[in-house]
Design an enzyme around this catalytic site. Structure first.
Site, mmCIF file in Angstrom:
data_model
loop_
_atom_site.group_PDB
_atom_site.id
_atom_site.type_symbol
_atom_site.label_atom_id
_atom_site.label_comp_id
_atom_site.label_asym_id
_atom_site.label_seq_id
_atom_site.Cartn_x
_atom_site.Cartn_y
_atom_site.Cartn_z
ATOM 1 N N THR A 1 0.816 -1.220 0.000
ATOM 2 C CA THR A 1 0.000 0.000 0.000
ATOM 3 C C THR A 1 0.847 1.266 0.000
ATOM 4 O O THR A 1 1.975 1.270 0.509
ATOM 5 C CB THR A 1 -0.907 -0.003 1.250
ATOM 6 O OG1 THR A 1 -1.533 1.264 1.388
ATOM 7 C CG2 THR A 1 -0.129 -0.270 2.528
ATOM 8 N N ASP A 2 0.269 2.346 -0.506
ATOM 9 C CA ASP A 2 0.921 3.664 -0.437
ATOM 10 C C ASP A 2 1.094 4.134 1.000
ATOM 11 O O ASP A 2 1.920 4.998 1.287
ATOM 12 C CB ASP A 2 0.111 4.709 -1.234
ATOM 13 C CG ASP A 2 -1.355 4.824 -0.816
ATOM 14 O OD1 ASP A 2 -1.778 4.127 0.122
ATOM 15 O OD2 ASP A 2 -2.086 5.630 -1.443
ATOM 16 N N GLU A 3 0.306 3.550 1.926
ATOM 17 C CA GLU A 3 0.338 4.035 3.308
ATOM 18 C C GLU A 3 1.676 3.773 3.999
ATOM 19 O O GLU A 3 1.976 4.369 5.028
ATOM 20 C CB GLU A 3 -0.817 3.423 4.117
ATOM 21 C CG GLU A 3 -2.168 3.782 3.530
ATOM 22 C CD GLU A 3 -3.323 3.651 4.489
ATOM 23 O OE1 GLU A 3 -3.128 3.756 5.710
ATOM 24 O OE2 GLU A 3 -4.454 3.442 4.015
ATOM 25 N N TYR B 1 -1.756 -0.201 11.114
ATOM 26 C CA TYR B 1 -1.963 -0.914 9.845
ATOM 27 C C TYR B 1 -0.779 -0.681 8.911
ATOM 28 O O TYR B 1 -0.175 -1.619 8.384
ATOM 29 C CB TYR B 1 -3.266 -0.449 9.169
ATOM 30 C CG TYR B 1 -3.325 -0.773 7.684
ATOM 31 C CD1 TYR B 1 -3.405 -2.092 7.242
ATOM 32 C CD2 TYR B 1 -3.288 0.241 6.722
ATOM 33 C CE1 TYR B 1 -3.438 -2.385 5.875
ATOM 34 C CE2 TYR B 1 -3.333 -0.048 5.364
ATOM 35 C CZ TYR B 1 -3.405 -1.368 4.948
ATOM 36 O OH TYR B 1 -3.428 -1.669 3.602
ATOM 37 N N LYS C 1 2.066 -3.292 7.421
ATOM 38 C CA LYS C 1 2.310 -3.524 5.986
ATOM 39 C C LYS C 1 3.775 -3.221 5.644
ATOM 40 O O LYS C 1 4.410 -3.956 4.877
ATOM 41 C CB LYS C 1 1.378 -2.660 5.131
ATOM 42 C CG LYS C 1 -0.089 -3.055 5.180
ATOM 43 C CD LYS C 1 -0.390 -4.416 4.592
ATOM 44 C CE LYS C 1 -0.143 -4.511 3.101
ATOM 45 N NZ LYS C 1 -0.538 -5.836 2.549
ATOM 46 N N ARG D 1 -7.098 11.604 -1.090
ATOM 47 C CA ARG D 1 -6.685 10.251 -1.487
ATOM 48 C C ARG D 1 -6.727 10.159 -3.003
ATOM 49 O O ARG D 1 -7.522 10.837 -3.662
ATOM 50 C CB ARG D 1 -7.644 9.193 -0.901
ATOM 51 C CG ARG D 1 -7.684 9.163 0.622
ATOM 52 C CD ARG D 1 -6.376 8.667 1.215
ATOM 53 N NE ARG D 1 -6.389 8.584 2.675
ATOM 54 C CZ ARG D 1 -5.905 9.533 3.499
ATOM 55 N NH1 ARG D 1 -5.385 10.644 3.010
ATOM 56 N NH2 ARG D 1 -5.947 9.368 4.807
ATOM 57 N N ASP E 1 -11.539 13.827 14.256
ATOM 58 C CA ASP E 1 -10.591 13.225 13.315
ATOM 59 C C ASP E 1 -10.015 11.918 13.861
ATOM 60 O O ASP E 1 -9.913 11.731 15.081
ATOM 61 C CB ASP E 1 -9.442 14.220 13.047
ATOM 62 C CG ASP E 1 -8.784 13.976 11.694
ATOM 63 O OD1 ASP E 1 -9.213 13.058 10.967
ATOM 64 O OD2 ASP E 1 -7.840 14.712 11.366
HETATM 65 P P1 NAD Z 1 -9.890 -6.922 2.397
HETATM 66 O O1 NAD Z 1 -9.820 -6.589 3.843
HETATM 67 O O2 NAD Z 1 -11.121 -6.592 1.637
HETATM 68 O O3 NAD Z 1 -9.620 -8.489 2.164
HETATM 69 C C1 NAD Z 1 -8.582 -9.162 2.812
HETATM 70 C C2 NAD Z 1 -8.802 -10.638 2.589
HETATM 71 O O4 NAD Z 1 -7.738 -11.344 3.258
HETATM 72 C C3 NAD Z 1 -10.121 -11.155 3.185
HETATM 73 O O5 NAD Z 1 -10.732 -12.021 2.257
HETATM 74 C C4 NAD Z 1 -9.687 -11.911 4.436
HETATM 75 O O6 NAD Z 1 -10.561 -12.974 4.774
HETATM 76 C C5 NAD Z 1 -8.322 -12.415 3.998
HETATM 77 N N1 NAD Z 1 -7.428 -12.698 5.130
HETATM 78 C C6 NAD Z 1 -7.191 -11.918 6.207
HETATM 79 N N2 NAD Z 1 -6.307 -12.513 7.022
HETATM 80 C C7 NAD Z 1 -5.971 -13.692 6.444
HETATM 81 C C8 NAD Z 1 -5.096 -14.738 6.779
HETATM 82 N N3 NAD Z 1 -4.378 -14.708 7.922
HETATM 83 N N4 NAD Z 1 -4.983 -15.796 5.959
HETATM 84 C C9 NAD Z 1 -5.724 -15.870 4.813
HETATM 85 N N5 NAD Z 1 -6.576 -14.906 4.436
HETATM 86 C C10 NAD Z 1 -6.690 -13.822 5.240
HETATM 87 O O7 NAD Z 1 -8.591 -6.234 1.758
HETATM 88 P P2 NAD Z 1 -8.394 -5.568 0.315
HETATM 89 O O8 NAD Z 1 -8.895 -4.189 0.379
HETATM 90 O O9 NAD Z 1 -8.874 -6.495 -0.715
HETATM 91 O O10 NAD Z 1 -6.804 -5.494 0.285
HETATM 92 C C11 NAD Z 1 -6.018 -6.521 -0.303
HETATM 93 C C12 NAD Z 1 -4.563 -6.101 -0.199
HETATM 94 O O11 NAD Z 1 -4.382 -4.846 -0.864
HETATM 95 C C13 NAD Z 1 -4.092 -5.884 1.234
HETATM 96 O O12 NAD Z 1 -2.797 -6.380 1.369
HETATM 97 C C14 NAD Z 1 -4.101 -4.376 1.405
HETATM 98 O O13 NAD Z 1 -3.128 -3.978 2.337
HETATM 99 C C15 NAD Z 1 -3.759 -3.924 0.008
HETATM 100 N N6 NAD Z 1 -4.260 -2.580 -0.319
HETATM 101 C C16 NAD Z 1 -5.596 -2.308 -0.309
HETATM 102 C C17 NAD Z 1 -6.028 -1.022 -0.645
HETATM 103 C C18 NAD Z 1 -7.494 -0.660 -0.683
HETATM 104 O O14 NAD Z 1 -7.816 0.503 -0.948
HETATM 105 N N7 NAD Z 1 -8.402 -1.568 -0.444
HETATM 106 C C19 NAD Z 1 -5.117 -0.015 -0.954
HETATM 107 C C20 NAD Z 1 -3.747 -0.337 -0.949
HETATM 108 C C21 NAD Z 1 -3.343 -1.624 -0.644
#
Ligand code: NAD
Length: 317
Positions: free
Chosen positions: A123-125, A149, A153, A213, A274
Site C-alpha cells: 500500500t501507499d500508506e 496498519y 504492511k 486520497r 478526526d
Molecule cells: P480486504 O480486507 O477486503 O480483504 C482481505 C482478505 O484477506 C479477506 O478475504 C480476508 O478474509 C483475507 N485474510 C485476512 N487474514 C488472512 C489470513 N491470515 N490468511 C488468509 N486470508 C486472510 O482487503 P483488500 O482491500 O482487498 O486489500 C487486499 C490487499 O491490498 C491488502 O494487502 C491491502 O493492504 C492492500 N491494499 C488495499 C487497498 C485498498 O484501498 N483496499 C489499498 C492499498 C493496498
C-alpha cells in the site's frame, strides 16, 4: 501459471480471481482465504467450479506448503491482510499476526520452493503522508508509516526485501493507492458513505473532510498486477511497482459526488472527530509501471457510478 491467491475472497483479491479466470482459462488457481469479516465467498460463486477454494490462514506454513506441493504452485499473489486502519488503532495485534507473521510464513514457503514467484500486494500508506506540495513517492523512497496498519504492511514489505537478499527468493512488491469498487467491506470510506446515505442517516466525515486520497478503480489495479506478472525480470531483484490513478480527491468531494449520484442532500454530511494520526495525503509516482504498458481505464466518475450502483442493488435485495 499455477497461482495461489491469498485473500482471494476479499475486496481486491476477488476481482483479481474473477478477471484472471476469465482472461487465462488455462491457468490453475488455488484461493486461500481465512474468511474474516471482510471476505465473502459468494463473490467467487461464478468461478467456484473452476478454482480450488481453501479456507485457511497464511500463517499456517504447513498448510501452505502442502497446497504449493499438491497443486504445483509457481506463483503466489498475496492479498491476504487485515486492512482497516481504524481497527488497527483499536487493536493492532491481528494486523501483526497476518500482515507480519503471515507474510513471514509465506516467505518460509518461498524458501522451501525456490521456483515460486511471490507478488506481495502492499500500500501507499507505508510511506506515511504527504503535504499538498510534496512530490508523489517513488519506489525507493524511505518508509514512514503512521498507523499500526501501515506499520504492519511496511514490516511485511521489509521482510520480503530481506528474504530476497538473504535467501534469494523471487519476489516483487506492488504498492497502490486507495481502491474503490464493488465487494469492499462496508466499514471502508466509500461503502460507508453509500450505505448511510441510502439509509438517510448522518454520514460520518473525519474533521473537515479535506484529507486527500488518490482513487484507483479496483479492476485497474488488478490489470496492473497482471502486467507485473507477465513482465520479464519483474521478480529478479525485489522490484517495487507503484499503481496509482493520478485522481486525487478530497474526502468531502467524494462524499458529495456520491450524494449527487444518489440524489441525496448534502445536509446528511456530519463532521466527526478526526482519526488519531490521520494521514493528510498519499500520492505515488507510477511512471515505471505505466512504462510497462499499463494505465488506468476507468475514470473516477465512471467507477463511482458503477460502485454506487452495486451497493444500491445489494441494499434492495
Ligand atoms: P480486504 O480486507 O477486503 O480483504 C482481505 C482478505 O484477506 C479477506 O478475504 C480476508 O478474509 C483475507 N485474510 C485476512 N487474514 C488472512 C489470513 N491470515 N490468511 C488468509 N486470508 C486472510 O482487503 P483488500 O482491500 O482487498 O486489500 C487486499 C490487499 O491490498 C491488502 O494487502 C491491502 O493492504 C492492500 N491494499 C488495499 C487497498 C485498498 O484501498 N483496499 C489499498 C492499498 C493496498
Amino acid at each position: 501459471m499455477h497461482i495461489l491467491v491469498t485473500g482471494g475472497a476479499g475486496f481486491i483479491g476477488s476481482h483479481f480471481v474473477l478477471r484472471h479466470v476469465e482472461a487465462f482459462p488455462n491457468d490453475s488457481l488455488v484461493v486461500l482465504d481465512k474468511l474474516t469479516y471482510a471476505a465473502d465467498k459468494k463473490f467467487l460463486s461464478s468461478v467456484l467450479e473452476k478454482i480450488i477454494f481453501i479456507e485457511g490462514d497464511i500463517a499456517d506454513t504447513k498448510l501452505v506448503k502442502e497446497l504449493v506441493s499438491k497443486h504445483r504452485i509457481d506463483t503466489i499473489v498475496d492479498f491476504a491482510a487485515e486492512t482497516h486502519v481504524d481497527r488497527s488503532i483499536s487493536d493492532p495485534y491481528p494486523f501483526l499476526q497476518t500482515n507480519v507473521l503471515g507474510v513471514a510464513s509465506l516467505l518460509e514457503v518461498c524458501k522451501a520452493f525456490p521456483m515460486i514467484r511471490f507478488l506481495h500486494v502492499s500500500t501507499d500508506e507505508v510511506y506515511g503522508d504527504l503535504s499538498d506540495t510534496d512530490a508523489p513517492k517513488k519506489p525507493l523512497d524511505p518508509l514512514c508509516p503512521s498507523s499500526p496498519y501501515a506499520a504492519s504492511k511496511a514490516s511485511g514489505d521489509l521482510l520480503v526485501q530481506a528474504a530476497v537478499r538473504t535467501y534469494g527468493i523471487k519476489a516483487a512488491i506492488s504498492r497502490c493507492t486507495n481502491n474503490f469498487g464493488p465487494h469492499q467491506a462496508e466499514e471502508k470510506f466509500i461503502p460507508t458513505v453509500i450505505r448511510t446515505a441510502l439509509a438517510g442517516l448522518p454520514i460520518p466525515i473525519y474533521a473537515e473532510g479535506k484529507n486527500k486520497r488518490d482513487w484507483l478503480y479496483v479492476t485497474d489495479h488488478c490489470d496492473a498486477l497482471e502486467v507485473i506478472l507477465t513482465t520479464p525480470n519483474a521478480f529478479d531483484a525485489c522490484r517495487v511497482f507503484h499503481i496509482s490513478s493520478d485522481s486525487e480527491q478530497k474526502n468531502i468531494d467524494v462524499a458529495k459526488a456520491i450524494l449527487k449520484i444518489l440524489g441525496k442532500p448534502e445536509s446528511l454530511l456530519s463532521f466527526v472527530r478526526d482519526r488519531p494520526g490521520h494521514d493528510w495525503r498519499y500520492a505515488l509516482d507510477s511512471s515505471e509501471t505505466r512504462s510497462l504498458g499499463w494505465k488506468p481505464n476507468i475514470s473516477f466518475e465512471e467507477g463511482l457510478k458503477k460502485t454506487v450502483e452495486w451497493y444500491r442493488e445489494r441494499s434492495v435485495r
